[in-house]
Design a protein around this motif. Sequence first.
Motif, PDB file in Angstrom:
ATOM      1  N   THR A   1       0.826  -1.201   0.000  1.00  0.00           N
ATOM      2  CA  THR A   1       0.000   0.000   0.000  1.00  0.00           C
ATOM      3  C   THR A   1       0.866   1.259   0.000  1.00  0.00           C
ATOM      4  OG1 THR A   1      -1.696   1.231   1.209  1.00  0.00           O
ATOM      5  CG2 THR A   1      -0.135  -0.008   2.536  1.00  0.00           C
ATOM      6  N   LEU A   2       0.343   2.320  -0.598  1.00  0.00           N
ATOM      7  CA  LEU A   2       1.017   3.620  -0.550  1.00  0.00           C
ATOM      8  C   LEU A   2       0.376   4.546   0.475  1.00  0.00           C
ATOM      9  CD1 LEU A   2       1.678   4.346  -4.334  1.00  0.00           C
ATOM     10  CD2 LEU A   2       3.231   3.374  -2.630  1.00  0.00           C
ATOM     11  N   LEU A   3      -0.742   4.119   1.060  1.00  0.00           N
ATOM     12  CA  LEU A   3      -1.370   4.931   2.095  1.00  0.00           C
ATOM     13  C   LEU A   3      -0.455   4.994   3.314  1.00  0.00           C
ATOM     14  CD1 LEU A   3      -5.077   3.701   1.860  1.00  0.00           C
ATOM     15  CD2 LEU A   3      -4.101   5.806   0.933  1.00  0.00           C
ATOM     16  N   ASN A   4      -0.197   6.201   3.772  1.00  0.00           N
ATOM     17  CA  ASN A   4       0.706   6.458   4.909  1.00  0.00           C
ATOM     18  C   ASN A   4       2.150   6.074   4.613  1.00  0.00           C
ATOM     19  OD1 ASN A   4      -1.498   7.307   6.645  1.00  0.00           O
ATOM     20  ND2 ASN A   4      -2.037   5.140   6.797  1.00  0.00           N
ATOM     21  N   ALA A   5       2.480   5.865   3.333  1.00  0.00           N
ATOM     22  CA  ALA A   5       3.850   5.497   2.973  1.00  0.00           C
ATOM     23  C   ALA A   5       4.845   6.585   3.352  1.00  0.00           C
ATOM     24  CB  ALA A   5       3.946   5.212   1.474  1.00  0.00           C
ATOM     25  N   ILE A   6       4.386   7.830   3.400  1.00  0.00           N
ATOM     26  CA  ILE A   6       5.283   8.937   3.694  1.00  0.00           C
ATOM     27  C   ILE A   6       5.913   8.809   5.069  1.00  0.00           C
ATOM     28  CG2 ILE A   6       3.391  10.394   4.520  1.00  0.00           C
ATOM     29  CD1 ILE A   6       6.652  11.511   2.766  1.00  0.00           C
TER      30      ILE A   6
ATOM     31  N   ALA B   1      12.681   4.828   5.078  1.00  0.00           N
ATOM     32  CA  ALA B   1      13.225   3.832   4.163  1.00  0.00           C
ATOM     33  C   ALA B   1      12.100   3.351   3.257  1.00  0.00           C
ATOM     34  CB  ALA B   1      13.813   2.654   4.929  1.00  0.00           C
ATOM     35  N   TYR B   2      12.448   3.077   1.984  1.00  0.00           N
ATOM     36  CA  TYR B   2      11.437   2.686   0.998  1.00  0.00           C
ATOM     37  C   TYR B   2      11.904   1.483   0.198  1.00  0.00           C
ATOM     38  CZ  TYR B   2       9.149   6.937   2.336  1.00  0.00           C
ATOM     39  OH  TYR B   2       8.520   7.893   3.077  1.00  0.00           O
ATOM     40  N   PHE B   3      10.936   0.815  -0.421  1.00  0.00           N
ATOM     41  CA  PHE B   3      11.061  -0.507  -1.030  1.00  0.00           C
ATOM     42  C   PHE B   3      11.106  -1.552   0.087  1.00  0.00           C
ATOM     43  CE2 PHE B   3      13.085   1.982  -4.543  1.00  0.00           C
ATOM     44  CZ  PHE B   3      12.169   1.681  -5.540  1.00  0.00           C
TER      45      PHE B   3
ATOM     46  N   ASP C   1      13.214  -3.761   0.573  1.00  0.00           N
ATOM     47  CA  ASP C   1      14.571  -3.948   1.113  1.00  0.00           C
ATOM     48  C   ASP C   1      15.164  -2.652   1.661  1.00  0.00           C
ATOM     49  OD1 ASP C   1      15.174  -2.559  -1.220  1.00  0.00           O
ATOM     50  OD2 ASP C   1      15.927  -4.329  -2.275  1.00  0.00           O
ATOM     51  N   SER C   2      14.339  -1.610   1.791  1.00  0.00           N
ATOM     52  CA  SER C   2      14.740  -0.335   2.418  1.00  0.00           C
ATOM     53  C   SER C   2      15.917   0.332   1.716  1.00  0.00           C
ATOM     54  CB  SER C   2      15.084  -0.551   3.898  1.00  0.00           C
ATOM     55  OG  SER C   2      13.969  -0.983   4.621  1.00  0.00           O
ATOM     56  N   ARG C   3      16.039   0.142   0.406  1.00  0.00           N
ATOM     57  CA  ARG C   3      17.216   0.674  -0.268  1.00  0.00           C
ATOM     58  C   ARG C   3      17.126   2.162  -0.592  1.00  0.00           C
ATOM     59  NH1 ARG C   3      14.532  -2.428  -4.106  1.00  0.00           N
ATOM     60  NH2 ARG C   3      14.102  -1.469  -6.146  1.00  0.00           N
ATOM     61  N   ALA C   4      15.942   2.748  -0.525  1.00  0.00           N
ATOM     62  CA  ALA C   4      15.789   4.182  -0.794  1.00  0.00           C
ATOM     63  C   ALA C   4      15.443   4.905   0.499  1.00  0.00           C
ATOM     64  CB  ALA C   4      14.704   4.411  -1.842  1.00  0.00           C
ATOM     65  N   GLY C   5      16.029   6.077   0.669  1.00  0.00           N
ATOM     66  CA  GLY C   5      15.816   6.825   1.897  1.00  0.00           C
ATOM     67  C   GLY C   5      14.639   7.774   1.859  1.00  0.00           C
ATOM     68  N   PHE C   6      14.174   8.132   0.657  1.00  0.00           N
ATOM     69  CA  PHE C   6      13.067   9.069   0.507  1.00  0.00           C
ATOM     70  C   PHE C   6      12.174   8.618  -0.649  1.00  0.00           C
ATOM     71  CE2 PHE C   6      16.504  11.556   2.356  1.00  0.00           C
ATOM     72  CZ  PHE C   6      15.864  12.255   3.373  1.00  0.00           C
ATOM     73  N   LEU C   7      10.926   9.079  -0.617  1.00  0.00           N
ATOM     74  CA  LEU C   7      10.029   8.819  -1.744  1.00  0.00           C
ATOM     75  C   LEU C   7      10.637   9.315  -3.048  1.00  0.00           C
ATOM     76  CD1 LEU C   7       6.485   9.726  -0.383  1.00  0.00           C
ATOM     77  CD2 LEU C   7       7.216   7.498  -1.235  1.00  0.00           C
ATOM     78  N   GLU C   8      11.279  10.489  -2.984  1.00  0.00           N
ATOM     79  CA  GLU C   8      11.866  11.069  -4.195  1.00  0.00           C
ATOM     80  C   GLU C   8      12.962  10.192  -4.790  1.00  0.00           C
ATOM     81  OE1 GLU C   8      10.582  14.696  -1.715  1.00  0.00           O
ATOM     82  OE2 GLU C   8      11.173  12.612  -1.403  1.00  0.00           O
TER      83      GLU C   8
ATOM     84  N   PHE D   1      13.216  -7.565   5.791  1.00  0.00           N
ATOM     85  CA  PHE D   1      12.348  -6.728   4.968  1.00  0.00           C
ATOM     86  C   PHE D   1      11.754  -5.606   5.811  1.00  0.00           C
ATOM     87  CE2 PHE D   1      12.506 -10.824   2.904  1.00  0.00           C
ATOM     88  CZ  PHE D   1      12.713 -10.482   1.576  1.00  0.00           C
ATOM     89  N   LYS D   2      11.461  -4.531   5.148  1.00  0.00           N
ATOM     90  CA  LYS D   2      10.855  -3.385   5.819  1.00  0.00           C
ATOM     91  C   LYS D   2       9.533  -3.793   6.476  1.00  0.00           C
ATOM     92  CE  LYS D   2       8.777   1.110   4.727  1.00  0.00           C
ATOM     93  NZ  LYS D   2       8.462   2.071   3.652  1.00  0.00           N
ATOM     94  N   THR D   3       9.295  -3.270   7.674  1.00  0.00           N
ATOM     95  CA  THR D   3       8.044  -3.552   8.381  1.00  0.00           C
ATOM     96  C   THR D   3       6.955  -2.625   7.850  1.00  0.00           C
ATOM     97  OG1 THR D   3       9.288  -4.156  10.369  1.00  0.00           O
ATOM     98  CG2 THR D   3       6.936  -3.682  10.639  1.00  0.00           C
TER      99      THR D   3
END
Length: 664
Positions: free
Chosen positions: A390-395, A399-401, A403-410, A564-566
């Motif tokens: 889900t992308l709801l409350n993703a902000i 960490a993103y993906f 595997d948490s490889r991205a630090g920001f949505l951008e 994996f990211k929680t």
Amino acid sequence: MAGFPTVSAKKPVAFLMWFSLVLFFFNLLFSAYKTETATARVTSAVKAKFLQDLEILQAKAAALETQLLLLQKNQSQLLPAQQAFLEVKKAYKRTEYLTEYLDPDLAKKLNGAPIPKVVISDADYLALDQKEPLFITLPPEGLQVLEELLYAEEKPDTAEAYRLAHLISETATNLKTNLLHQPLTDKQILESAREEMLRLMTIGITGFDAPAAGHEIELAYIALEPLLEVVEFYEKAGSGKATITAKNAREKLQKTAQYLHQNPDFDTFDRVHFLRTFADPAYAALNQLQREILINSGAENQIIKPVNDLASSLFSEDFLHTAYYAKQDRKDQNPQQIVLGKMLFFDPVLSSNNLRSCASCHNPQKAFSDGEIQSVAFNEKGTVSRNSPTLLNAIFATAYFWDSRAGFLEDQIPEVVKKTDELHSNYEEIVAKLAQSAEYKKLFKQAFKEQGKNTLHATTVNRALSAYLRSLVSLNSPFDQFMRRETETLNASAIRGANLFMGKAACATCHFAPIFNGTVPPRFLESETEVLGVTANADFTHPTLDADPGRAGVVKTEVFQGAFKTPTVRNIALTAPYMHNGAFKTLEEVVEFYDLGGGAGLGLNVPNQTLPADKLELTAQEKLDLIAFMKSLTDATYEKEAPLKLPLFTERSDLNNRPVGGRY
């Protein structure tokens, strides 16, 4: 005849006005002096009490060292060492609020999580295929690690226990030395008190830092005592509105403490009632006191941070600042950027074949997931490697993906744009296409006026998409409304499930309130990954471990193998199937997996599993209650989020028949 000089009638009036003005400023200065003197007395008293509590912590830690040395020499039994350990933990809890706030690194050494910490020193998340991040792995230490040793079923490693106790004693001494000459301010005291209240509400009553010895509710009560003392100091030293505000906070904290003291049993503790009736109102009162004192002292905080100081409830829709988590545009949302970002999100023109959009894998009717085990790949050639979350409350993450490889949505967006099995595109192509739409050019000019003439480029595309994703805040479920006291009813099964989620089932030790994801309270600065030992499917009789390396594919260390990211469990009723690999079709299967202790509990070889392998032994009714609670976190606000139509292309009429959200 000479007479007395004539006095104009206007002069006494002018004199009185002047005198009144002087008196006003004198009173103002005197009042400020009184306030400054009063708060100085408070900060001095709080520091003196804190140093006294640190001395007690030092003494208790030294006594624990002695007991463990005797145990190591077989001159004592385990029970006295366990009792000495509990005394140290209780002493630490009295110092926790200021220790965690003033020196979080030392606090982690004293009471950090009992898992190795990987420190990444050089990570380029946008070019991982060209450069691997450098890292060091630090072994765990502190009270939680020692607790697991001393309360394990097998005989503890006494040499290791003594070593850990010595480090705790040494750290406690260093902490006192570091803080001995450090002045305290009202801001530090009040913010640390409010943070401790959040810590108690989100992790204190869940058993987060009590992995073996128990006493969770008693420790929460002890952690609350210094907050009461702080508020009493302000009440006695203040005057006027500050005294009234402090009195209100004291009364609410006393009721909160009383409930903790009278209900010490972890399994039967009613967390929903506690939070709704006592703790949340006490948090609001502490917030009010902080604003009152800091505004009067001119020390109110203007820096954007995760927690919104103006939010009066843990479950307020504005409890966290979305702006804090943005890489760019760290300010109030620009509505025009959101409108533009929404159009781009649902527009298949972002893909190279003009058939696939972001919404292809993130459907608003499915809480911005897609219902697939793994999402369909570009040109319908197979699937991508992982499930679409889900992308709801993703902000609300750092960490993103999976595997948490991205630090920001951008940082996440460019990977999706460029990946050959996702949008299979590039920014040059996207910008060239968008430039052929008069409507899009107008939307970009409106959204990015500060850019001058050049408003359409890769950065503004990313910023618009990020602005839209930041707007997808979904915190208005039936559970939220009940906890905010906007309604007096919530399904009884859901209430029982919430208590299980935050208690016996231990879900909330990884899925933290209020977002119920892995972003750690009370500061919400770090998003965790967990190793669950996820199976390849829901066959728990003949389980096989999923082969995906998870975060270890990014940071190549065994600690992260299968990590994996929680994710959030909000709106989970709409986002099946579950886990990074879509292995579980139903919430019943998810609950069963956890009840059995994850992969290690099923007998699989998962040496680094962070989920306890012990079986939860939930009853059939408890499993149903857990699911009822998770379903109560459903917020249908965004079900009809898709725009009715997309911008037209004046120079590319062939694109004007593209469907909103794409074809697949």
